[in-house]
Design an enzyme around this catalytic site. Structure first.
Site, short mmCIF file in Angstrom:
data_model
loop_
_atom_site.label_atom_id
_atom_site.label_comp_id
_atom_site.label_asym_id
_atom_site.label_seq_id
_atom_site.Cartn_x
_atom_site.Cartn_y
_atom_site.Cartn_z
N LYS A 213 -1.22 -1.02 -8.50
CA LYS A 213 -1.97 0.03 -9.53
C LYS A 213 -0.29 0.97 -10.12
CE LYS A 213 -4.41 3.74 -10.94
NZ LYS A 213 -5.38 4.38 -10.52
N GLU A 219 6.98 0.73 -0.08
CA GLU A 219 6.51 -0.21 0.48
C GLU A 219 6.62 -1.83 -1.25
OE1 GLU A 219 4.83 2.15 0.46
OE2 GLU A 219 3.87 2.59 2.85
N GLY A 270 -7.21 2.64 -6.43
CA GLY A 270 -6.98 0.88 -5.92
C GLY A 270 -7.67 0.67 -4.97
N ARG A 271 -8.58 1.70 -3.89
CA ARG A 271 -8.78 0.85 -3.37
C ARG A 271 -10.40 -0.46 -4.13
NH1 ARG A 271 -8.56 6.03 -2.84
NH2 ARG A 271 -10.11 8.13 -2.47
N GLU A 356 -10.33 5.80 2.81
CA GLU A 356 -9.68 6.98 1.71
C GLU A 356 -10.73 8.27 1.01
OE1 GLU A 356 -6.72 4.87 -0.45
OE2 GLU A 356 -5.50 5.62 0.59
N HIS A 387 -16.34 -9.13 23.93
CA HIS A 387 -15.46 -9.60 24.75
C HIS A 387 -14.19 -8.31 24.28
CE1 HIS A 387 -17.03 -13.13 25.75
NE2 HIS A 387 -17.25 -13.84 24.27
N LYS A 505 4.11 11.31 2.58
CA LYS A 505 5.09 9.77 0.87
C LYS A 505 6.40 10.77 1.40
CE LYS A 505 1.73 7.11 -1.54
NZ LYS A 505 1.42 7.32 -2.42
O1 F6P Z 1 -1.88 5.03 -0.53
C1 F6P Z 1 -2.54 5.73 -0.89
C2 F6P Z 1 -2.12 5.05 -2.30
O2 F6P Z 1 -2.41 4.99 -3.28
C3 F6P Z 1 -4.30 3.72 -1.98
O3 F6P Z 1 -4.94 4.55 -2.53
C4 F6P Z 1 -4.01 3.05 -2.83
O4 F6P Z 1 -4.59 1.60 -2.41
C5 F6P Z 1 -2.08 2.48 -2.21
O5 F6P Z 1 -1.50 3.33 -2.02
C6 F6P Z 1 -1.34 1.44 -3.44
O6 F6P Z 1 -1.28 1.88 -4.07
P1 F6P Z 1 -0.45 1.02 -5.36
O7 F6P Z 1 -1.40 -0.22 -6.28
O8 F6P Z 1 0.40 1.99 -6.38
O9 F6P Z 1 1.09 0.87 -5.13
#
Ligand code: F6P
Length: 540
Positions: A213, A219, A270-271, A356, A387, A505
């Site tokens: 987003k 990452e 995002g979620r 979240e 199990h 972060k």
């Molecule tokens: O670390 C939290 C977050 O902002 C989530 O809410 C989101 O889904 C994820 O990181 C990834 O964010 P982005 O889509 O901006 O890379």
């Protein structure tokens, strides 16, 4: 002024839940009837309990009868929803009011599955949707093409909501996915994640989707850069044909060198984003028509959520029972047990969705809350879970409400095993799921051998889908979104921000240089002794 005329006010004016008359009534009811409530007695007393406590929502049949509630509990919970203004808050969200108040944003994932003209931003939403689905179809055609130059792999690089939703849905709908394409999801900054995927693909056969987003997530950016470097080093050509982006930060994607970008908007959390361009891997896997079915299923649940009275509103009732368990019974977690291998990633997806969203300890105005909020959500598909940890669910010292998700028909692809075997195994799967909820409730007394004693009276909900299709999956996921909304609205929190991820972060960014240079000894003077000691052990 009505809530619809000024929806934002409805959100902020809501009464704090523990100050309502309904909360007091629930507290009294818990002391008088809730604490000692016995499910077995409740079923014996009321032969109509299953009928009165099971409800139909679009695509989902919900059996709430094995929960520690009676008619009075549900009545008081519905009163609680009304006193907390849950319906007005829902209307505010659906109308596009800035209900995500700490980020000053509207929350309009529901607009992503509305028909043209059915919700705010319809023109933008449908223009990107049409474009994205047309692109998904061209990718599917490239996968059908001549052997040389055929596309065989789609690699989604994203994390959190930009990974969990698409990954969960692609796996859930594998039985209707394009048979010539393999889908890979790279999320972890641990290079092992990307490396294991790159070892299985080649540049000409692979489409990379950089899904973020913000297009700033460490990452994802790191994995995307490493993937691009690998692509070039392996002799890959025409990056523009092999890298696309799904993001609300179109400029950043362009700076990265991606020319084909599918955009979305800051009012998609995002979620909550699998319905947007973030759903591109899903659209490629199942095709445009089925992706529209996924949206239609979610839309049907949105309509139910928007119009059903609280007493028949399945997502609202589930969210209210969650409040009952968390704040009155004091249960700290909820276990998700999909009896469907196809839903193997659903618990992980729901962890982000719920924890979240509702893992907050202050209200919308920043005032500390004196009551508990999000439970821990966890789980694994059954029967595997039986199990592993079902021992604790049956005989442990804590009560953990369990959610069974059962499918009327198997989602197995009958190509690997015979149709007869699929049927037989599906009946076994269902027998197991039903037996577990029965055992949790009924228990089994054993006075002479306490280790064999099952206390029973352990609550569960069963959600039944006739089969797992794009439409029923869409409805199920929207049901969960609205359930999380409901408990968050009762608690008065902003379910749509995620400030709790910020501190880690920031500190990570400060620690990184210490791990990259030999200066740690000097800089670690600023660190706590534990972190400094661990850095030294790591050779920094
Ligand atoms: O670390 C939290 C977050 O902002 C989530 O809410 C989101 O889904 C994820 O990181 C990834 O964010 P982005 O889509 O901006 O890379």
């Amino acid at each position: 002024m009505t809530a619809r005329a000024d929806p934002g006010k409805a959100v902020l004016a809501a009464t704090r839940c523990d100050r309502t008359a309904a909360w007091a009534a629930l507290a009294g009811h818990f002391q008088a009837h809730g604490r000692a409530f016995d499910l077995r007695e409740a079923f014996a007393r009321d032969p109509g309990r299953f009928e009165s406590m099971s409800l139909e929502a679009p695509e989902v049949f919900a059996d709430l009868s094995k929960n520690l509630v009676d008619a009075a509990t549900l009545r008081f919970l519905a009163d609680l929803a009304r006193e907390c203004g849950v319906e007005a808050q829902r209307d505010a969200m659906l109308a596009g009011a800035p209900v995500n108040n700490t980020e000053h944003r509207a929350v309009l994932h529901t607009a992503l599955r509305a028909p043209r003209g059915g919700a705010p931003f319809g023109a933008e939403v449908h223009s990107v949707l049409d474009e994205m689905l047309a692109f998904a179809e061209t990718v599917r055609e490239r996968a059908d093409g001549a052997a040389s130059g055929r596309l065989r792999h789609v690699v989604n690089i994203g994390i959190g909501g930009s990974d969990l939703g698409p990954q969960m849905a692609v796996r859930a709908l594998a039985d209707v996915a394009h048979p010539g394409l393999s889908f890979h999801f790279v999320a972890n900054v641990d290079g092992a994640d990307l490396a294991s995927v790159l070892a299985r693909v080649t540049p000409p056969e692979t489409l990379f989707i950089v899904a973020s987003k913000t297009f700033t997530t460490q990452e994802t950016m790191t994995n995307a850069e490493s993937a691009r470097a690998w692509f070039v080093a392996q002799g890959g050509t025409r990056i523009e044909d092999h890298f696309v982006a799904a993001t609300s930060n179109v400029e950043a994607a362009a700076r990265f060198g991606i020319t084909r970008t599918f955009g979305f908007w800051d009012w998609v959390g995002g979620r909550y984003s699998l319905w947007s361009a973030i759903g591109l891997p899903i659209a490629i896997a199942i095709g445009a028509d089925r992706f529209r079915e996924l949206l239609a299923g979610a839309r049907a649940m949105d309509e139910h959520f928007a119009h059903a009275p609280v007493e028949r509103n399945v997502p609202m009732l589930l969210g209210l029972v969650d409040v009952w368990y968390r704040n009155f019974h004091g249960f700290t977690s909820r276990c998700i047990a999909p009896y469907a291998q196809a839903l193997q990633r659903l618990p992980a997806y729901l962890q982000q969705l719920e924890m979240e969203s509702n893992g907050k300890r202050v209200d919308r105005s920043g005032a500390p809350l004196p009551f508990a909020t999000s439970p821990v959500v966890w789980g694994e598909p059954g029967t595997n879970a039986q199990h592993a940890y079902f021992q604790m669910l049956h005989q442990g010292s804590d009560t953990v409400p369990v959610e069974f998700i059962l499918l009327g028909r198997s989602s197995a692809v009958a190509s690997g095993i015979s149709a007869e075997a699929v049927e037989r195994q599906h009946r076994m799967l269902l027998a197991n799921g039903l037996a577990q909820s029965q055992a949790l409730m009924q228990g089994r007394a054993s006075t002479d051998e306490p280790h064999r004693d099952f206390p029973g009276n352990r609550p569960s909900t069963t959600l039944l889908l006739a089969s797992l299709t794009p439409r029923s999956l869409g409805a199920l996921l929207a049901l969960y979104e609205h359930r999380v909304f409901t408990s968050g609205a009762v608690w008065g929190i902003d379910s749509f921000d995620q400030w709790g991820v910020e501190l880690g972060k920031t500190l990570g960014a400060r620690l990184l240089p210490l791990l990259q240079s030999a200066s740690a000894g000097v800089a670690s003077a600023d660190l706590d002794a534990s972190t400094a000691g661990l850095l030294r052990r790591l050779g920094a």
